[in-house]
Design an enzyme around this catalytic site. Structure first.
Site, mmCIF file in Angstrom:
data_model
loop_
_atom_site.group_PDB
_atom_site.id
_atom_site.type_symbol
_atom_site.label_atom_id
_atom_site.label_comp_id
_atom_site.label_asym_id
_atom_site.label_seq_id
_atom_site.Cartn_x
_atom_site.Cartn_y
_atom_site.Cartn_z
ATOM 1 C CD GLU A 22 -1.547 -0.570 3.552
ATOM 2 O OE1 GLU A 22 -2.707 -0.191 3.343
ATOM 3 O OE2 GLU A 22 -1.178 -1.064 4.630
ATOM 4 C CB CYS A 48 -7.692 -6.563 1.161
ATOM 5 S SG CYS A 48 -6.276 -5.627 1.745
HETATM 6 C C1 PEP Z 1 -6.048 -0.095 2.038
HETATM 7 O O1 PEP Z 1 -5.279 0.836 2.300
HETATM 8 O O2 PEP Z 1 -6.533 -0.294 0.903
HETATM 9 C C2 PEP Z 1 -6.434 -1.040 3.084
HETATM 10 C C3 PEP Z 1 -7.102 -2.142 2.828
HETATM 11 O O3 PEP Z 1 -6.110 -0.683 4.354
HETATM 12 P P1 PEP Z 1 -7.000 0.374 5.185
HETATM 13 O O4 PEP Z 1 -8.180 0.761 4.311
HETATM 14 O O5 PEP Z 1 -7.399 -0.310 6.424
HETATM 15 O O6 PEP Z 1 -6.050 1.478 5.395
HETATM 16 MG MG MG Z 2 -4.334 0.870 4.242
#
Ligand code: PEP
Ligand code: MG
Length: 541
Positions: free
Chosen positions: A431, A502
């Site tokens: 990410e 995800c």
């Molecule tokens: C994302 O950054 O896409 C992720 C799944 O993590 P979060 O949304 O919890 O930051």
């Molecule tokens: Mg994230």
């Protein structure tokens, strides 16, 4: 009928009574009331409830701090029971035709002023208690949504904005939908609304007025519109749309037990994202093939100012592991920071929290905060197909530090003769652009990957996902993001490892074909999105 347009963050239609959520009772508004008798009754009820609360507090305090110290609550109760005080408030509501909260708040100072000129006035010397009692009554009058969730009919919530820690606690059966003046499409509050399947429209600005409190509202989460006091034709149209949506959801139920396979025979796994104990039940109902992302930070948010213990974390992971049987449960260590501020973890002031101390960086600084999590995840790994995943990774050093901490936790458990899976799989979230660029090296170090498109997008574009001014530039289909996803998939597959997505883009049906085409192994989405995604996959040639 009033029609307002905002930003759509979570699809669906909600119809109900609008209730304004007042987080801060210092912000009491002066509101003219038409039905004075009803307002007086409202005050009387709040006063009775406050008296009952004080009796309870008195009994508890006697046990904890003794009768002498508890006497203050007895005295506060007497103040509330004082007939002159009650008459004063009721007379003002009657004459000034204003809301009880405002009258109670402004009466306190008036009463204190009057008492200072009178001899033997019962209030003298008890000014702080009079104020305390007033705050108790005001709190009851401007009941928080939490109280409403316990006692009232389902409602639609309106607020200036809603924190992720608040959205987390919304019970879909009670909070039918929500609308806000401010907020952003890409915040975690939005992620949670989608995850819970609660229709919501945000960014309505000052046109969302408090005077709409108590009125009927329709949220059209598909179009990002709301209707206050809708006319008959709109109400009928929206009810039909709601029913059609229900029929669509029922139709999808037929896909339960079916494979996620394209017409040409390509398979892709669908897992679900969770954050709480309650979500686990939804995953079971959704027919997902496991949990692709367990956002552990939500277990911390739920606990307010108290840190969850290792045992409390373990109990939730255990439930997930046992409920999923042979299916995968990917537990991400807590990803504090950004817009996911947790009361029990002090990260200090940060000018740019989205690119500040967050994710695995906090683990590098606060080993003692993470060791219980690692132990809890490892203990759960003895009971099911559990793996561990690290958020916001940018370097090999971070992965090495995470692995070292995992080894430390394993050693402790081994010494204590506590069961765990020695071969627990280790995963890394992709990410950050840095993680994309070193995904080849990372793939030699860990077992699987999951692309967090939400953070990867904000960091690639250099745009804060929390800034509403950037919404129009925030392109979730930016070619740079598409290229990055391709690069990661290639690098990971070259090493024979698994790659999942995800982030929110995983549920975007206009992207499914692309994901299948580049060989993504798994998509992890909100439980209620699983069957819609399965339908889409089964339609692909
Ligand atoms: C994302 O950054 O896409 C992720 C799944 O993590 P979060 O949304 O919890 O930051
Ligand atoms: Mg994230």
């Amino acid at each position: 009928m009033i029609t307002l347009t905002g930003k759509k963050i979570s699809e669906g239609i909600a119809i109900g009574k609008l209730t304004f959520y007042k987080r801060d009772i210092k912000e009491i508004k002066r509101i003219y009331v038409k039905d004075v008798e009803k307002e007086i009754q409202r005050y009387k009820k709040a006063r009775e409830k406050a008296i009952a609360e004080l009796e309870l507090v008195y009994d508890l305090s006697v046990r904890e701090v003794g009768e002498a110290n508890a006497a203050i609550f007895e005295m506060q109760k007497e103040l509330l029971e004082n007939q002159e005080y009650t008459d004063f408030i009721m007379k003002r509501i009657l004459e000034e035709k204003l809301n009880a909260e405002y009258i109670v708040q402004t009466s306190v100072e008036q009463l204190i002023r009057i008492s200072s000129h009178q001899q033997n006035n019962p209030i003298q010397g008890k000014e702080e208690d009079v104020r305390d009692v007033a705050i108790r009554v005001i709190r009851i009058l401007s009941r928080s949504w939490k109280d409403r969730m316990l006692t009232d009919e389902p409602f639609v919530m309106a607020a200036r904005d809603i924190y992720p820690s608040e959205a987390l606690q919304f019970d879909k059966a009670k909070v039918l939908g929500f609308v806000t003046m401010y907020g952003t499409i890409n915040s975690h509050t939005a992620v949670l609304a989608r995850k819970k399947g609660i229709p919501a429209v945000i960014g309505l600005g000052e046109s969302l007025k408090e005077e709409y409190d108590g009125k009927t509202i329709i949220i059209d989460g598909y179009e990002g519109k709301i209707y206050i006091e809708p006319d008959y034709a709109t109400l009928t149209k929206m009810r039909e749309r709601k029913d059609a949506n229900l029929r669509h959801v029922r139709n999808l139920e037929r896909l339960k037990g079916k494979e996620n396979i394209t017409q040409s025979g390509q398979r892709i796994d669908i897992c679900a994202n969770v954050g709480t104990r309650e979500d686990i039940e939804n995953v079971l109902r959704s027919d997902a093939g496991g949990i692709g992302l367990f956002r552990s930070e939500f277990l911390y948010m739920e606990m307010g100012s108290k840190l969850p213990s290792e045992e409390q974390l373990f109990q939730v992971y255990k439930l997930a592991a046992e409920s999923m049987g042979a299916n995968r449960v990917v537990v991400r260590i807590a990803d504090f920071g950004g817009d996911k501020m947790v009361e029990s973890v002090d990260l200090g002031e940060q000018a740019n929290p989205a690119i500040g101390l967050r994710g695995i960086r906090i683990m590098m600084e606060k080993e003692e905060l993470f060791l219980p999590q690692f132990r809890a995840i490892l203990r759960a790994s003895a009971l099911g197909n559990v793996s561990i995943m690290f958020p916001m990774v940018t370097s090999m050093e971070e992965v090495a530090a995470a692995k070292a901490l995992l080894e430390k936790a394993k050693k402790q458990l081994k010494d204590e003769k506590t069961a765990y899976n020695e071969n627990i799989e280790i995963g890394v979230m992709i990410e950050t652009p840095a993680a994309v660029m070193i995904s080849g090296e990372l793939a030699r170090e860990v077992d699987f990957f999951s692309i967090g498109t939400n953070d990867l997008l904000q960091l690639t574009l250099g745009m804060d996902r929390e800034n509403p001014k950037l919404d129009k530039y925030y392109n979730p289909y930016h070619p740079a993001l598409m290229k990055m996803i391709r690069i990661v998939a290639n690098n990971v597959h070259l090493e024979g490892k698994r790659i999942s997505i995800c982030g929110d883009l995983a549920a975007d049906l206009s992207m499914t074909e692309f994901f299948v085409q580049i060989g993504i192994d798994e998509l992890s989405v909100a439980p209620h999105q699983v069957l819609g995604l399965r339908k889409k996959i089964r339609e692909i040639q």
